[in-house]
Design a protein around this motif. Structure first.
Motif, PDB file in Angstrom:
ATOM      1  N   GLY A  58      35.258  33.392  28.072  1.00  0.00           N
ATOM      2  CA  GLY A  58      35.273  34.718  28.654  1.00  0.00           C
ATOM      3  C   GLY A  58      35.721  35.752  27.642  1.00  0.00           C
ATOM      4  O   GLY A  58      35.332  35.711  26.461  1.00  0.00           O
ATOM      5  N   LEU A  59      36.549  36.695  28.086  1.00  0.00           N
ATOM      6  CA  LEU A  59      37.047  37.742  27.197  1.00  0.00           C
ATOM      7  C   LEU A  59      38.417  37.387  26.634  1.00  0.00           C
ATOM      8  O   LEU A  59      39.335  38.202  26.564  1.00  0.00           O
TER       9      LEU A  59
ATOM     10  N   LYS B 158      36.631  32.640  34.789  1.00  0.00           N
ATOM     11  CA  LYS B 158      37.000  32.061  36.087  1.00  0.00           C
ATOM     12  C   LYS B 158      38.260  32.794  36.541  1.00  0.00           C
ATOM     13  O   LYS B 158      38.995  33.339  35.718  1.00  0.00           O
ATOM     14  N   PHE B 159      38.533  32.805  37.839  1.00  0.00           N
ATOM     15  CA  PHE B 159      39.752  33.495  38.259  1.00  0.00           C
ATOM     16  C   PHE B 159      40.973  32.839  37.640  1.00  0.00           C
ATOM     17  O   PHE B 159      41.861  33.508  37.113  1.00  0.00           O
TER      18      PHE B 159
ATOM     19  N   GLN C 230      48.547  34.476  30.686  1.00  0.00           N
ATOM     20  CA  GLN C 230      47.616  35.257  29.875  1.00  0.00           C
ATOM     21  C   GLN C 230      46.155  34.921  30.167  1.00  0.00           C
ATOM     22  O   GLN C 230      45.307  35.824  30.214  1.00  0.00           O
ATOM     23  N   CYS C 231      45.844  33.676  30.393  1.00  0.00           N
ATOM     24  CA  CYS C 231      44.437  33.273  30.530  1.00  0.00           C
ATOM     25  C   CYS C 231      43.911  33.387  31.952  1.00  0.00           C
ATOM     26  O   CYS C 231      42.710  33.210  32.192  1.00  0.00           O
ATOM     27  N   GLY C 232      44.785  33.703  32.918  1.00  0.00           N
ATOM     28  CA  GLY C 232      44.366  33.764  34.315  1.00  0.00           C
ATOM     29  C   GLY C 232      43.884  35.120  34.767  1.00  0.00           C
ATOM     30  O   GLY C 232      43.737  36.064  33.984  1.00  0.00           O
ATOM     31  N   ILE C 233      43.622  35.240  36.063  1.00  0.00           N
ATOM     32  CA  ILE C 233      43.175  36.475  36.717  1.00  0.00           C
ATOM     33  C   ILE C 233      41.901  37.006  36.043  1.00  0.00           C
ATOM     34  O   ILE C 233      41.788  38.170  35.669  1.00  0.00           O
ATOM     35  N   GLY C 234      40.933  36.102  35.879  1.00  0.00           N
ATOM     36  CA  GLY C 234      39.602  36.473  35.425  1.00  0.00           C
ATOM     37  C   GLY C 234      39.381  36.499  33.938  1.00  0.00           C
ATOM     38  O   GLY C 234      38.237  36.624  33.481  1.00  0.00           O
TER      39      GLY C 234
ATOM     40  N   GLU D 186      30.221  38.169  40.861  1.00  0.00           N
ATOM     41  CA  GLU D 186      29.445  38.969  39.917  1.00  0.00           C
ATOM     42  C   GLU D 186      30.338  39.567  38.822  1.00  0.00           C
ATOM     43  O   GLU D 186      29.904  39.732  37.670  1.00  0.00           O
ATOM     44  N   PHE D 187      31.586  39.872  39.157  1.00  0.00           N
ATOM     45  CA  PHE D 187      32.516  40.388  38.154  1.00  0.00           C
ATOM     46  C   PHE D 187      32.832  39.294  37.140  1.00  0.00           C
ATOM     47  O   PHE D 187      32.797  39.521  35.924  1.00  0.00           O
ATOM     48  N   LEU D 188      33.143  38.098  37.614  1.00  0.00           N
ATOM     49  CA  LEU D 188      33.471  36.984  36.724  1.00  0.00           C
ATOM     50  C   LEU D 188      32.274  36.605  35.862  1.00  0.00           C
ATOM     51  O   LEU D 188      32.434  36.270  34.676  1.00  0.00           O
ATOM     52  N   ALA D 189      31.083  36.662  36.432  1.00  0.00           N
ATOM     53  CA  ALA D 189      29.879  36.353  35.654  1.00  0.00           C
ATOM     54  C   ALA D 189      29.699  37.373  34.528  1.00  0.00           C
ATOM     55  O   ALA D 189      29.289  37.030  33.406  1.00  0.00           O
TER      56      ALA D 189
END
Length: 453
Positions: free
Chosen positions: A370-371, A269-270, A261-265, A337-340
């Motif tokens: 993050g989100l 963080k990726f 759940q917490c991975g892939i951005g 830039e996407f992760l930021a």
């Protein structure tokens, strides 16, 4: 062929039919009684034409929201190319590209030594596969998990899950699982909180595993979420993750990090474990890794690759559409830039929620990365514990959730007693939609709070 006329196109029509035909185990329809007809980006529309902002997004599966044009185009091109769609574990150019894209995003220390096991579509199967992998490689039986953790609903995965409601009525789950305290500053398991609570959790973990009188045999693996999701959006402190990695390396215990759940951005963080700068032995990925389609994988250090042919199988481990779509997602989401942008929008949401918390009596804590943000609701009229913390209140959270739904916002609960509202929106959600969601949420929380003044 079943055909529906105009008089049947109501939410209640479909909900009633669902109740009569589907299992009592269904969950989301009980909270969100609508029938979905359309979905685009961060919005869904029911059969009656009502529109809702989706802050659930398939429990975090839809990293780029519903029907992302690039993801859909990639799948359409594949569907019209006569490429194979079902391949068991046979290789294809699509699979090769997926594998090497994923490997390129791993920490350098793991990148050159990694293997991948494709599993059946659910993250639960990735957990069970990883447990089998580590038991096979080490010849050991016991597993260390953490209070509040969630790793799925399969036999082994559920045994490693903290939630008692899900497991109490299921007899004979996988034995020899030992649960350790997970740092949770707001409700510290040691009753001390703050950095002292983190230090206590670190010391307890290390001393127990190194204690010849602990009663726990050398485990086959330690499994942990860098950010507990279903457990209430609780990020593992950096020091705690670093301690676990150091101790497991010293004792030659494989470390499984559950990034389903917490991975892939999701965290900004990726992979969420990147915040701690650690390199695990095993990484679990599902949900967003399939680009909206079912897929789960286990990524692991090749030193653990002691399996023989067929040791773990699954008919649908070759989902080519998921691999094609997942490659698009990985390429998009992994860009700095996407992760930021994810991290920035997460801070906007957290700051709005913290400001809201100061205005009301029913919010106890705001946390996340993050989100992936959690809002913990409390009963302001109940007595506080020794740390001055009011009890978690799932009833209040449920009232807020219901009111949000009635006002066009789909948001899900989790945590102890279902008291934590969780943000799992699309990672590419617009600032405008973030603002709209916050307006709805704030309005609903303020309305419920009036009942407790």
């Amino acid at each position: 062929m079943v055909q529906n006329n105009a008089s049947e196109c109501t939410n209640q029509y479909y909900i009633t039919r669902q109740e009569s035909t589907e299992s009592n185990a269904r969950s989301y329809p009980r909270k969100f009684p609508f029938a979905l007809a359309k979905a685009k980006g961060s919005w869904v529309e029911d059969v009656e034409g009502n529109k809702y902002l989706d802050f659930l997004c398939g429990a975090g599966t839809l990293a780029l929201g519903h029907n992302d044009p690039e993801v859909n185009q990639a799948m359409v091109e594949m569907l019209t190319s006569d490429a194979p769609l079902h391949t068991l574990d046979l290789t294809t150019p699509v699979k090769d590209t997926f594998v090497h894209t994923l490997l390129s995003l791993l920490p350098e220390e793991l990148k050159e030594n990694a293997k991948i096991q494709f599993c059946s579509p659910s993250g639960t199967d990735a957990t069970d596969a990883a447990l089998k992998l580590c038991k096979t490689a080490t010849g050991r039986s016991s597993i260390i998990a953490f209070q509040g953790g969630y790793h799925g609903m399969g036999h082994g995965a559920l045994a490693c899950t903290g939630n008692l409601n899900a497991k109490t009525k299921v007899a004979g789950l996988m034995p020899d699982v030992h649960f350790f305290p997970f740092p949770y500053s707001y409700r510290c398991p040691f009753g001390i909180g703050g950095e002292a609570g983190v230090d206590a959790a670190c010391a307890f973990f290390e001393r127990t595993l190194k204690d010849p009188e602990s009663g726990i045999t050398r485990p086959a693996a330690v499994i942990i979420e860098p950010i507990q999701g279903e457990g209430g959006v609780i990020p593992a402190p950096v020091k705690f993750l670093q301690t676990i990695r150091r101790v497991t390396e010293e004792l030659d215990i494989p470390l499984i990090v559950d990034e389903i759940q917490c991975g892939i951005g999701r965290s900004g963080k990726f992979f969420a474990f990147e915040y701690a700068g650690i390199v695990p032995d095993v990484i679990l990925a599902s949900k967003a890794i399939g680009g909206s389609q079912p897929l789960s994988v286990v990524i692991y250090n090749k030193k653990l690759d002691k399996w023989t042919a067929g040791a773990h199988a699954g008919t649908f481990r070759g989902n080519q559409l998921a691999m094609r779509a997942g490659t698009v997602v990985m390429n998009r989401v992994s860009k700095p830039e996407f992760l930021a942008d994810v991290a920035e929008k997460g801070e906007i949401i957290k700051n709005r929620l913290l400001a809201l918390k100061d205005k009301v009596s029913i919010i106890g804590d705001i946390r996340g990365k993050g989100l992936m943000v959690g809002t913990e609701f409390i009963d302001p009229k109940a007595p506080a514990d020794a740390l001055g913390t009011k009890p978690a209140c799932g009833d209040i959270a449920a009232k807020v959730q219901k009111l949000c739904f009635e006002n066009g916002l789909v948001v899900e609960k989790g945590g102890r007693n279902g008291a934590v509202m969780r943000c799992l929106c699309a990672l590419n959600i617009s600032r405008e939609d973030v603002e709209k969601a916050m307006e709805i949420f704030e309005k609903c929380v303020l309305t419920v709070d009036k009942e407790y003044k």
